[in-house]
Design a protein around this motif. Structure first.
Motif, mmCIF file in Angstrom:
data_model
loop_
_atom_site.group_PDB
_atom_site.id
_atom_site.type_symbol
_atom_site.label_atom_id
_atom_site.label_comp_id
_atom_site.label_asym_id
_atom_site.label_seq_id
_atom_site.Cartn_x
_atom_site.Cartn_y
_atom_site.Cartn_z
ATOM 1 N N SER A 183 -7.329 13.965 2.461
ATOM 2 C CA SER A 183 -6.315 13.605 3.456
ATOM 3 C C SER A 183 -6.162 14.706 4.491
ATOM 4 O O SER A 183 -6.015 14.452 5.685
ATOM 5 N N ARG A 184 -6.198 15.929 4.016
ATOM 6 C CA ARG A 184 -6.127 17.081 4.922
ATOM 7 C C ARG A 184 -7.375 17.107 5.808
ATOM 8 O O ARG A 184 -7.289 17.439 7.005
ATOM 9 N N ASP A 187 -6.938 14.611 8.512
ATOM 10 C CA ASP A 187 -5.970 15.107 9.493
ATOM 11 C C ASP A 187 -6.603 16.158 10.404
ATOM 12 O O ASP A 187 -6.373 16.155 11.612
ATOM 13 N N SER A 190 -8.921 14.348 12.914
ATOM 14 C CA SER A 190 -8.221 13.640 13.982
ATOM 15 C C SER A 190 -7.506 14.620 14.900
ATOM 16 O O SER A 190 -7.462 14.421 16.110
ATOM 17 N N SER A 191 -6.969 15.714 14.361
ATOM 18 C CA SER A 191 -6.297 16.693 15.219
ATOM 19 C C SER A 191 -7.283 17.407 16.135
ATOM 20 O O SER A 191 -6.968 17.723 17.275
ATOM 21 N N SER A 213 -0.595 7.474 8.937
ATOM 22 C CA SER A 213 -0.686 8.822 9.478
ATOM 23 C C SER A 213 -1.248 8.811 10.897
ATOM 24 O O SER A 213 -0.742 9.487 11.795
ATOM 25 N N LYS B 87 -10.626 19.162 24.704
ATOM 26 C CA LYS B 87 -9.861 17.972 25.019
ATOM 27 C C LYS B 87 -8.879 18.336 26.118
ATOM 28 O O LYS B 87 -8.520 19.482 26.285
ATOM 29 N N MET B 90 -4.870 18.815 23.944
ATOM 30 C CA MET B 90 -4.688 19.600 22.729
ATOM 31 C C MET B 90 -5.640 20.794 22.633
ATOM 32 O O MET B 90 -6.135 21.112 21.572
ATOM 33 N N ARG B 184 1.445 27.187 6.824
ATOM 34 C CA ARG B 184 1.515 25.722 6.805
ATOM 35 C C ARG B 184 2.939 25.271 7.099
ATOM 36 O O ARG B 184 3.161 24.271 7.781
ATOM 37 N N MET B 341 3.366 14.927 4.084
ATOM 38 C CA MET B 341 2.620 13.826 3.473
ATOM 39 C C MET B 341 1.607 13.249 4.455
ATOM 40 O O MET B 341 0.473 12.925 4.097
ATOM 41 N N MET B 342 2.023 13.134 5.709
ATOM 42 C CA MET B 342 1.192 12.530 6.740
ATOM 43 C C MET B 342 -0.055 13.359 7.030
ATOM 44 O O MET B 342 -1.081 12.837 7.443
ATOM 45 N N THR B 343 0.055 14.665 6.856
ATOM 46 C CA THR B 343 -1.054 15.542 7.236
ATOM 47 C C THR B 343 -1.814 16.087 6.032
ATOM 48 O O THR B 343 -2.552 17.059 6.159
ATOM 49 N N GLY B 344 -1.614 15.467 4.850
ATOM 50 C CA GLY B 344 -2.421 15.911 3.719
ATOM 51 C C GLY B 344 -1.809 15.632 2.360
ATOM 52 O O GLY B 344 -2.188 16.268 1.383
ATOM 53 N N LEU B 345 -0.844 14.709 2.305
ATOM 54 C CA LEU B 345 -0.189 14.356 1.038
ATOM 55 C C LEU B 345 0.506 15.564 0.385
ATOM 56 O O LEU B 345 0.948 16.470 1.092
#
Lengths: 469, 469
Positions: A183-184, A187, A190-191, A213, B87, B90, B184, B341-345
């Motif tokens: 999951s990381r 992320d 995508s980041s 997410s 980009k 970002m 983090r 959670m959204m960026t890696g649980l």
């Protein structure tokens, strides 16, 4: 009027009054943000609206242009609308998907979860994990106490490069970046490579936490129909003919939620399309270690210039480690390393040592075989039961955690079925969760290991439902 | 300032920050007038000034262009590089700061690092970590093999709530979110509450990796002058009177890089200002466990509605764990949990069990005391040596890793000194790294533990430098 709308109208007027002409480049997002003294994300949101209205077009890496063939109309769709399709700042989309995802992520002893994404505790290699912890405690290597290196434990990466060869991925350890789980990894990718408002392709249905997410990060998702043989490449082709899309995020092996794996022919067709349309494929292979040996990967077929590969130890060793990795071409990997460091420095050197110590045990290989046969048996059991109660399955995998099932007759919305199950003390993962727009779905994702462990609760419930529907 | 001058400065800044590049066309006079909502004649007047300064050139009948050979004065090295394909919004700022940060993050056996942010391996509680790993291996709790819960191991949070009371933070475990380290935690807070282009206050000098990371996320930074007693609140007040700023990120205890801790009176003045200007203070207390007992925190003084508190086990137990935490008000914490959670649980349940198992050992408390006295002795040693060679220190901490030193005479730019040191096999952390704009600084950050361990290399080098300068 919101700030986004105001910027939208400023440009709409500039087009209408020919201050900017068709084909002409717009000032850059940064410059506009600076001139208006507002945040770039507001400009991006306004530009997105202009794009939706067909007023402007983006050219990747070069900026925004007034559309050649845009003719200002008296009344655009947006002017008729009251609400904005996009939030002004980085609001999270906290919806029931997210909440439910969290419900079935938590250990909840009040309910029997048969839809979750993990194994019963005693299916994990507990002995091997415990031995690995003890082995780690014996080592007095400096690496165990310091930050470690940006790419992660070198010995583990060397070991991985070795085992990846079994999946026909021939890489050196410096093609591998260790991350705190898949999951990381998703992320970070995508980041590092996507902007707010970008559009990417995803599997539909697809991994619910990932979809939430991405939506929360204001990435637009176009679902590619997922079939028992992999993505529907005809569908994908139609999308790619119309839209300028650079990424496809897919979970092609032991797919979540359907359990299907892409066919070799499907993989070839997908990668041919990807080459034609310059699409980068992100291959989330989180369950790869549960596949029987001999399966190739998309990255092996098309190479790392075309495919970014993600692996994980969550499905095979334990999700409590938070350990995974990315295999990519050097430039890509370097950028991902920089994002990793920027958003939390190194990954855990201690955990990486534990993972290596598990992988090196011969009994771990034996354990993996055992888990694979237990899962295969569990697949056969639930399929047999589904047949008895007149349910159908999306496909018939004998590997991995998931099977996607539905009653052949009766209900077409699994949401209400999930609610009934909840009242009966069972947690289901209904199909709508796996669609970006949460559209109705008759399907339900089952975790075959828990279906076996919770048989005494699940089977009577499903039988009863069948009779009353 | 007149309107014409304001438009002039807006463009001058756009050139300096490469929103417009040499040779690129400017938006037309009509479009600018429309965007700024002022008369075209004002724009023409501003453009005349830009032309006089050699910044732009006009091409008959076609508009205005940025001059090909205009070099903005304030142009930083980074802006001249333009090496990576980026980009639009970002963008990462990969500059020498970031690279150097990575250099001294890596274990580099070719050099003796005396400026790094960690301890020599045998200063860490190796016995306690090893015992904790063994204890973890004995436990067969389900929690060790699963994902754990979104907020993190509950027993560890309960234990933390207990120990936080010693720092006068009276919270329940549900005010605590476990994260993969303090870095983090900082990333989660900035992602959850800041938009691209937002401006925040930071310590100046301040933690270099954090500054790089924020700039990479396109957060604008205003440095608040850091003094031996904490932030210069007069300076801060002047900024807050002019700008609408919502966050101040500070490292008020055992400050990185100076080693200073905020005085009680300084803390009170800061928090009074924060209340007046509705400023949220993010208290990065990463080295808190190295403080002698009895020190309060900003969060204890002003409460969690005003202060978000960050703690870590990296400086006291080991950075190889990647374990830290956030203490915040419930709504804030809930949002941060969602971003986590959204960026890696979840964070690693296994690591969290190891941390708890370390904290619960009585010998760990003894170890902490020992490390504190070793650090105190190392502080006294290096200060004594600095006196001998006619160096001054920013302040005289007896706790934590850092002392900020400089020669009383001679060099005013520590960059060249760091380069000389490097040639002599020593890695320094020169002061410019700790300024958002990398301005010259005569100061150098030293890690007192490594100054002691590497005495035989460091002392002769500094003595020699003193003689030749």
């Amino acid at each position: 009027m919101s700030l986004v709308k105001r910027i939208f109208h400023t440009f709409a007027k500039a087009f209408a009054e020919q201050m900017i002409r068709p084909g002409e480049k717009l000032p850059s997002v940064r410059l506009c943000a600076h001139m208006f003294q507002i945040s770039p994300s507001t400009i991006v949101a306004a530009f997105e609206l202009l794009k939706e209205e067909g007023m402007i077009e983006s050219q990747r890496g070069s900026g925004f242009y007034m559309s050649e063939n845009f003719i200002p109309r008296a009344q655009s769709k947006l002017l008729r609308q009251n609400s904005l399709p996009m939030k002004e700042n980085m609001e999270l989309s906290i919806d029931d998907s997210w909440l439910l995802a969290n419900v079935y992520q938590a250990d909840n002893s009040d309910y029997h979860s048969v839809g979750c994404g993990w194994l019963p505790a005693d299916w994990y290699p507990q002995q091997e994990i415990n031995k690995a912890l003890r082995d780690t405690s014996k080592s007095t290597q400096i690496a165990n106490y310091g930050y470690g290196t940006p790419y992660g434990n070198e010995n583990l990466r060397i070991y991985l490069a070795h085992t990846l060869a079994e999946r026909s991925i021939n890489v050196r350890h410096d093609n591998i970046l260790l991350t705190a789980g898949a999951s990381r990894a998703l992320d970070l990718i995508s980041s590092a490579f996507l902007n707010i408002g970008d559009t990417v392709l995803v599997d539909e249905p697809g991994y619910c936490n990932f979809l939430s997410s991405m939506l929360g990060k204001h990435i637009k998702l176009i679902g590619v129909k997922w079939t028992p043989q992999g993505p529907d490449t005809e569908h994908m082709k139609k999308i790619l003919e119309k839209e300028n899309i650079k990424f496809y995020f897919t979970n092609p092996w032991l797919h979540n939620p359907t359990g299907a794996s892409i066919s070799l022919n499907g993989a070839h067709r997908l990668l041919t399309l990807a080459e034609k349309y310059q699409l980068t494929v992100v291959e989330d292979d989180v369950s790869g270690d549960l596949l029987n040996p001999g399966k190739v990967t998309l990255s092996a077929l098309a190479g790392l210039e075309r495919v970014i590969h993600i692996g994980s130890f969550s499905k095979s060793i334990s999700p409590g480690l938070r350990a995974g990795y990315i295999v990519a071409a050097p430039n890509t990997l370097n950028r991902l390393m920089q994002y990793k460091m920027m958003t939390g420095l190194t990954s855990s050197s201690i955990i990486e040592q534990v993972v290596l110590n598990v992988l090196q045990q011969t009994s771990y290989k034996k354990h993996l075989k055992t888990v694979r046969s237990r899962l295969a048996q569990a697949h056969r059991d639930i399929r047999k039961f589904f047949e008895e109660i007149n349910w159908e399955v999306f496909c018939e995998p004998d590997e991995g955690y998931y099977v996607y099932g539905r009653p052949k007759e009766g209900t077409t919305d699994s949401r209400s079925l999930a609610e009934q199950a909840r009242s009966a003390g069972l947690l289901f993962a209904p199909g709508y969760l796996f669609h970006p727009d949460h559209k109705n779905s008759p399907w339900i994702r089952f975790n075959v290991a828990f279906c076996q462990e919770k048989k005494e609760y699940l089977y009577p419930f499903l039988k009863k439902i069948g009779k009353t529907s």
